[in-house]
Design a protein around this motif. Structure first.
Motif, PDB file in Angstrom:
ATOM      1  N   VAL A 131     -51.361-105.098  -8.974  1.00  0.00           N
ATOM      2  CA  VAL A 131     -51.803-103.821  -9.534  1.00  0.00           C
ATOM      3  C   VAL A 131     -53.312-103.821  -9.685  1.00  0.00           C
ATOM      4  N   ALA A 132     -53.895-102.648  -9.556  1.00  0.00           N
ATOM      5  CA  ALA A 132     -55.320-102.447  -9.822  1.00  0.00           C
ATOM      6  C   ALA A 132     -55.451-101.202 -10.693  1.00  0.00           C
ATOM      7  N   THR A 133     -55.941-101.387 -11.896  1.00  0.00           N
ATOM      8  CA  THR A 133     -56.186-100.266 -12.796  1.00  0.00           C
ATOM      9  C   THR A 133     -57.642 -99.844 -12.643  1.00  0.00           C
ATOM     10  N   ILE A 134     -57.845 -98.558 -12.438  1.00  0.00           N
ATOM     11  CA  ILE A 134     -59.199 -98.039 -12.221  1.00  0.00           C
ATOM     12  C   ILE A 134     -59.397 -96.766 -13.039  1.00  0.00           C
ATOM     13  N   GLY A 135     -60.656 -96.357 -13.160  1.00  0.00           N
ATOM     14  CA  GLY A 135     -60.978 -95.083 -13.782  1.00  0.00           C
ATOM     15  C   GLY A 135     -61.246 -94.043 -12.709  1.00  0.00           C
ATOM     16  N   ILE A 136     -60.646 -92.863 -12.874  1.00  0.00           N
ATOM     17  CA  ILE A 136     -60.900 -91.769 -11.935  1.00  0.00           C
ATOM     18  C   ILE A 136     -61.480 -90.593 -12.717  1.00  0.00           C
ATOM     19  N   PRO A 137     -62.216 -89.711 -12.042  1.00  0.00           N
ATOM     20  CA  PRO A 137     -62.880 -88.610 -12.754  1.00  0.00           C
ATOM     21  C   PRO A 137     -61.903 -87.695 -13.488  1.00  0.00           C
ATOM     22  N   ASN A 138     -62.329 -87.289 -14.698  1.00  0.00           N
ATOM     23  CA  ASN A 138     -61.583 -86.321 -15.500  1.00  0.00           C
ATOM     24  C   ASN A 138     -62.599 -85.391 -16.145  1.00  0.00           C
ATOM     25  N   HIS A 139     -62.471 -84.092 -15.902  1.00  0.00           N
ATOM     26  CA  HIS A 139     -63.486 -83.136 -16.363  1.00  0.00           C
ATOM     27  C   HIS A 139     -63.614 -83.126 -17.878  1.00  0.00           C
ATOM     28  N   GLU A 140     -62.518 -83.362 -18.589  1.00  0.00           N
ATOM     29  CA  GLU A 140     -62.560 -83.305 -20.056  1.00  0.00           C
ATOM     30  C   GLU A 140     -62.997 -84.621 -20.667  1.00  0.00           C
ATOM     31  N   TRP A 141     -62.466 -85.730 -20.155  1.00  0.00           N
ATOM     32  CA  TRP A 141     -62.678 -87.029 -20.781  1.00  0.00           C
ATOM     33  C   TRP A 141     -63.710 -87.893 -20.060  1.00  0.00           C
ATOM     34  N   GLY A 142     -64.215 -87.431 -18.937  1.00  0.00           N
ATOM     35  CA  GLY A 142     -65.144 -88.240 -18.152  1.00  0.00           C
ATOM     36  C   GLY A 142     -64.404 -89.087 -17.146  1.00  0.00           C
ATOM     37  N   GLU A 143     -63.515 -89.940 -17.630  1.00  0.00           N
ATOM     38  CA  GLU A 143     -62.642 -90.740 -16.780  1.00  0.00           C
ATOM     39  C   GLU A 143     -61.260 -90.799 -17.400  1.00  0.00           C
ATOM     40  N   GLU A 144     -60.264 -91.009 -16.559  1.00  0.00           N
ATOM     41  CA  GLU A 144     -58.923 -91.290 -17.047  1.00  0.00           C
ATOM     42  C   GLU A 144     -58.401 -92.529 -16.342  1.00  0.00           C
ATOM     43  N   VAL A 145     -57.397 -93.143 -16.930  1.00  0.00           N
ATOM     44  CA  VAL A 145     -56.873 -94.407 -16.426  1.00  0.00           C
ATOM     45  C   VAL A 145     -55.792 -94.143 -15.378  1.00  0.00           C
ATOM     46  N   LYS A 146     -55.941 -94.773 -14.211  1.00  0.00           N
ATOM     47  CA  LYS A 146     -54.923 -94.711 -13.169  1.00  0.00           C
ATOM     48  C   LYS A 146     -54.561 -96.129 -12.760  1.00  0.00           C
ATOM     49  N   ALA A 147     -53.254 -96.362 -12.585  1.00  0.00           N
ATOM     50  CA  ALA A 147     -52.778 -97.650 -12.072  1.00  0.00           C
ATOM     51  C   ALA A 147     -52.335 -97.471 -10.625  1.00  0.00           C
ATOM     52  N   VAL A 148     -52.860 -98.298  -9.747  1.00  0.00           N
ATOM     53  CA  VAL A 148     -52.465 -98.292  -8.340  1.00  0.00           C
ATOM     54  C   VAL A 148     -51.647 -99.567  -8.123  1.00  0.00           C
ATOM     55  N   VAL A 149     -50.389 -99.388  -7.762  1.00  0.00           N
ATOM     56  CA  VAL A 149     -49.420-100.485  -7.793  1.00  0.00           C
ATOM     57  C   VAL A 149     -48.891-100.812  -6.404  1.00  0.00           C
TER      58      VAL A 149
END
Length: 519
Positions: free
Chosen positions: A441-459
């Motif tokens: 797994v690789a957890t990364i941050g992706i753009p989110n207009h409200e929070w700046g980034e959100e957490v995504k897990a790529v499995v």
């Protein structure tokens, strides 16, 4: 066996090693013992030593001598060890190049390191020729193991030279390049290699110890821990040309391997083998496993110790310098620690380098090695930005506990900032790896207009497991049972294969770039 000069015959091991001729000691005492064993061929200590002498002479006849740079693009084969040994005694600066790079990327490094010679593995001809095209100053070009257009035969060049000891050995060294997490990779330059004076692995000198090299030798850790260290103590090395978990078990049994070095991803892949496969191999010869390169999830390491015993040691280090070591007993008492820094070898500090109190998370600073500091080749600004007095930082983050034991958090480059809160992906990765369906797994941050980034897990799933929306939801809930809600992934994507660097580590920057491009 080749002859030796009188000076070499009477010198102490320390004196020989100081001039780059440490192999002469072992070639004289155990000439017929295997130094290198690989699918591409083998070398005894006498053969490896003699070929190093031949290569120094071959390079000198072509105008490459002390102070010059050599670029090496080569798989895990005997020629790699011969080039390393030749550079150490020939006063040469060796830059091994990642052969997974494109020709242009390899060419940038060959040109930047100011290589006068390029030695290439014929099986990697596309990368080698691409590098040569970008490095016109490298007029000496040798191809090992086959033909590369425009290159001389490495084997023929050696065959024309004498194998006895060179009369004027000069200590050389290596200049490895960083992986380039931001911008172009940089050469890490330091004084010529110092003698390997500590028997870190507890090798039985003159005994039957065998070291298994699991990673590509152009990386700093395999080069230091799986080639330089064993050969310095007269220990034979078995080279894997590429990592495959069951093949590693087979080699440990067949070659009676006693020592090896791995990275955490290798642990996870070994543990993912069926129980009957793991049980089928005799690993009783193994008595020392060293690991590092990335934070190891506690459940993964605990399972490895439970399987092979308390023979696992961990280190915290980098191409630029070493930090800490930790044995299994210490780790079991404090799961997650990478050891207790001694003599201020590692401190936790703020951006300015001011030391922080125990329990507070900050940047990790390593003390400049006694043998001399390093510099980023031709980049004084980057060098200056890395140092804080007698310490330097690589952007790793962690803390020490009340007793002074060090714990890693992640790298600042991987940090996710969501709604102003810092989230370290390594913690999320470790939680998800506990799920039986997760292969990696690789957890990364992706753009989110409200929070700046959100957490995504790529499995990457285990073999035979189907990627479904229900499983994605299950993994999110699995995380929520183990971590604070704000740290957990908002979404899970499944991929057939995660992008990996050649040492097994996941290439998170590439994943982040892909998702940000889509956004």
């Amino acid at each position: 066996m080749t002859g030796t000069t009188a000076d070499t015959a009477t010198a102490t091991r320390g004196e020989l090693t100081a001039t780059g001729m440490g192999l002469a000691w072992w070639a004289a005492r155990q000439p017929d013992r295997a130094a290198i064993t690989s699918p591409s061929g083998s070398r005894t200590f006498a053969e490896l030593h003699a070929n190093a002498n031949r290569l120094v002479r071959a390079l000198r006849r072509r105008g490459v001598g002390p102070g010059d740079a050599v670029a090496l693009i080569c798989g895990n084969r005997p020629a790699f060890a011969e080039v390393v040994a030749a550079c150490l005694r020939g006063g040469l600066r060796l830059t091994p190049i990642n052969w997974h790079l494109t020709g242009d990327e390899a060419g940038y490094i060959a040109a930047d390191c100011e290589a006068r010679a390029i030695i290439g593995d014929a099986s990697l001809a596309a990368c080698v020729t691409g590098a040569a095209a970008a490095a016109p100053a490298a007029t000496v070009r040798l191809a090992a193991g086959g033909v590369i257009e425009g290159f001389e035969s490495y084997e023929d060049a050696l065959a024309g030279q004498a194998g006895h000891d060179i009369e004027d050995p000069t200590p050389g060294g290596s200049m490895l390049y960083t992986s380039g997490t931001t911008g172009r990779p940089k050469g890490v330059r330091r004084p010529p290699a110092a003698a390997v004076s500590v028997n870190l692995y507890g090798y039985d000198e003159g005994g039957d110890d065998v070291h298994l090299c699991t990673g590509p030798l152009y990386h700093a850790a395999p080069l230091a821990f799986s080639l330089a260290a064993p050969l310095a103590w007269g220990i034979g090395v078995v080279l894997m040309e590429q990592w495959e978990p069951e093949e590693a078990l087979r080699l440990i049994e067949q070659c009676r391997v006693t020592h090896t070095h791995m990275v955490p991803t290798m642990f996870h892949r070994l543990l993912s083998l069926p129980a009957e496969t793991r049980a089928a191999y005799d690993l009783s010869s193994l008595r020392f496993v060293l690991h590092g390169a990335a934070p190891c999830p506690a459940p993964v390491k605990a399972a490895m110790i439970d399987w092979i015993g308390p023979i696992i040691w961990e280190y915290y280090a980098a191409t630029e310098g070493a930090g800490t070591f930790c044995d299994s007993a210490t780790w079991l008492a404090r799961p997650g620690t990478v050891g207790k820094p001694v003599d201020g070898q590692v401190i936790v500090g703020d951006e300015a380098g001011n030391q922080l109190p125990p329990g507070e998370t900050g940047l990790l600073y390593l003390k400049v090695p006694v043998s001399g500091g390093f510099e980023y080749f031709k980049d004084p600004d980057k060098t200056a930005a890395t140092y804080r007095g007698m310490y330097f930082t690589l952007g790793d983050v962690g803390h020490v506990d009340a007793d002074g034991y060090l714990f890693l958090t992640d790298r600042t480059a991987n940090l996710i900032i969501s709604g102003g809160v810092n989230i370290y992906p390594a913690e999320v990765d470790a939680a998800l790896l506990e799920h039986p369906a997760v292969g990696d797994v690789a957890t990364i941050g992706i753009p989110n207009h409200e929070w700046g980034e959100e957490v995504k897990a790529v499995v990457e799933l285990q073999p035979g497991v189907d990627a479904t929306p229900e499983l994605a939801a299950e993994l999110v809930e699995f995380c929520r049972q183990r971590l604070a809600r704000f740290k957990c992934p908002r979404s899970v994507d499944f991929v057939g294969t995660l992008p990996r660097q050649d040492n097994g580590k996941i290439y998170k920057r590439l994943l982040r770039d892909r998702y940000r491009a889509v956004s």
